[in-house]
Design an enzyme around this catalytic site. Structure first.
Site, PDB file in Angstrom:
ATOM      1  N   GLY A  20       0.770  -1.236   0.000  1.00  0.00           N
ATOM      2  CA  GLY A  20       0.000   0.000   0.000  1.00  0.00           C
ATOM      3  C   GLY A  20       0.804   1.291   0.000  1.00  0.00           C
ATOM      4  N   THR A  21       2.014   1.287  -0.605  1.00  0.00           N
ATOM      5  CA  THR A  21       2.740   2.572  -0.644  1.00  0.00           C
ATOM      6  C   THR A  21       2.028   3.564  -1.569  1.00  0.00           C
ATOM      7  OG1 THR A  21       4.276   1.976  -2.440  1.00  0.00           O
ATOM      8  CG2 THR A  21       4.969   1.452  -0.189  1.00  0.00           C
ATOM      9  N   HIS A  68       0.341   1.161 -13.204  1.00  0.00           N
ATOM     10  CA  HIS A  68       1.131  -0.013 -13.615  1.00  0.00           C
ATOM     11  C   HIS A  68       2.603   0.381 -13.661  1.00  0.00           C
ATOM     12  CE1 HIS A  68       1.894  -3.897 -15.400  1.00  0.00           C
ATOM     13  NE2 HIS A  68       2.717  -3.288 -16.233  1.00  0.00           N
ATOM     14  N   LEU A 102      -4.173  -6.439  -7.478  1.00  0.00           N
ATOM     15  CA  LEU A 102      -3.686  -7.431  -8.432  1.00  0.00           C
ATOM     16  C   LEU A 102      -4.754  -8.370  -8.981  1.00  0.00           C
ATOM     17  CD1 LEU A 102      -0.211  -8.162  -6.781  1.00  0.00           C
ATOM     18  CD2 LEU A 102      -0.849  -6.393  -8.449  1.00  0.00           C
ATOM     19  N   GLU A 113       5.691   6.457  -9.422  1.00  0.00           N
ATOM     20  CA  GLU A 113       4.291   6.028  -9.326  1.00  0.00           C
ATOM     21  C   GLU A 113       3.528   6.916  -8.342  1.00  0.00           C
ATOM     22  OE1 GLU A 113       3.441   1.842  -8.653  1.00  0.00           O
ATOM     23  OE2 GLU A 113       5.332   1.289  -9.555  1.00  0.00           O
TER      24      GLU A 113
HETATM   25  C1  GAR Z   1       3.119  -1.086  -7.503  1.00  0.00           C
HETATM   26  O1  GAR Z   1       4.387  -1.059  -8.080  1.00  0.00           O
HETATM   27  C2  GAR Z   1       2.052  -1.118  -8.593  1.00  0.00           C
HETATM   28  O2  GAR Z   1       2.371  -0.365  -9.729  1.00  0.00           O
HETATM   29  C3  GAR Z   1       2.031  -2.580  -8.921  1.00  0.00           C
HETATM   30  O3  GAR Z   1       2.093  -3.222  -7.665  1.00  0.00           O
HETATM   31  C4  GAR Z   1       2.871  -2.399  -6.774  1.00  0.00           C
HETATM   32  C5  GAR Z   1       2.090  -2.209  -5.495  1.00  0.00           C
HETATM   33  O4  GAR Z   1       2.837  -1.505  -4.560  1.00  0.00           O
HETATM   34  N1  GAR Z   1       0.860  -2.917  -9.667  1.00  0.00           N
HETATM   35  C6  GAR Z   1       0.872  -3.783 -10.667  1.00  0.00           C
HETATM   36  O5  GAR Z   1       1.858  -4.413 -10.985  1.00  0.00           O
HETATM   37  C7  GAR Z   1      -0.448  -3.947 -11.375  1.00  0.00           C
HETATM   38  N2  GAR Z   1      -0.292  -4.662 -12.604  1.00  0.00           N
HETATM   39  P1  GAR Z   1       2.157  -0.814  -3.300  1.00  0.00           P
HETATM   40  O6  GAR Z   1       1.247  -1.866  -2.659  1.00  0.00           O
HETATM   41  O7  GAR Z   1       3.316  -0.456  -2.421  1.00  0.00           O
HETATM   42  O8  GAR Z   1       1.391   0.383  -3.782  1.00  0.00           O
END
Ligand code: GAR
Length: 202
Positions: free
Chosen positions: A12-13, A106, A87, A176
């Protein structure tokens, strides 16, 4: 004020970056709820710490009914659904009800390193294997396909010769966090105009 639901699966960042953007007044919107498809994900703790309502709709338990369960929670309650490291693939009525009202982040420059099965660290492993010199992240609208919707924002990140998937992931994540808040801000200000599959920022 734009009401949003944030959907997560893990740490969840990206969720945290939205919370921070609201708290420092960059974003004028409100997180109505956080929905997670995995029990025990750390992102749920982040939401709770900020008194945000949370729902866990476990993917394994609900299977194909996952999207409908999420629709029940968000229907008539939010203006925008933000997939922030979510996901599971959304299917069915929710895509119709929230047409052009669901965005996803993404960790690559779409259309590279995206689509079914491409998520998280795997994306950076593939980018390094391929030998690209530039990668990045994309915020796009969600449609019936996987990572195929119209692109709102992309940010580029240079690949360094000694990068590992982890070091690359870290630098892409920083971008991101910026891109996601920027996209939400543009939408909340009515500045995102959809023309066919192309998007104009006005
Ligand atoms: C992030 O890098 C996001 O872009 C990716 O999962 C990570 C979640 O990080 N999403 C995908 O790959 C979707 N296809 P987070 O939980 O720290 O936000």
């Amino acid at each position: 004020m734009l009401k949003i639901a944030v959907l997560i699966s893990g740490g969840g960042t990206n969720l945290q970056s939205i919370i921070d953007s609201i708290e420092n007044n960059y974003l004028n919107c409100c997180i109505e709820c956080v929905i997670c498809d995995k029990a025990g994900a750390f992102g749920i703790d982040r939401a709770k710490k900020h008194d945000i309502k949370t729902f866990v709709i476990d993917k394994k338990e609900h299977g194909v009914a996952l999207s409908d369960k999420i629709l029940e929670i968000v229907n008539e309650k939010v203006d925008l659904i933000v997939l922030a490291g979510f996901l599971s693939i959304l299917k069915g009525d929710i895509l119709k009800r929230f047409h052009n009202k669901i965005i996803n982040i993404h960790p690559s420059l779409i259309p590279s390193f995206c689509g079914k099965g491409m998520y998280g660290i795997k994306v950076h492993e593939r980018a390094l294997e391929y030998g690209v010199k530039i990668t990045g992240c994309t915020v796009h609208f969600v449609d019936e396909g996987t990572d195929t919707g119209s692109i709102i924002i992309q940010k580029a990140v240079k690949v360094l010769e000694d990068d590992t998937p982890e070091t690359l992931q870290k630098r892409v994540l920083e971008q991101e966090h910026k891109a996601l808040s920027e996209a939400i801000k543009l939408i909340s200000e009515g500045r995102v105009k959809i023309e066919g599959r192309k998007i104009k920022i006005v």
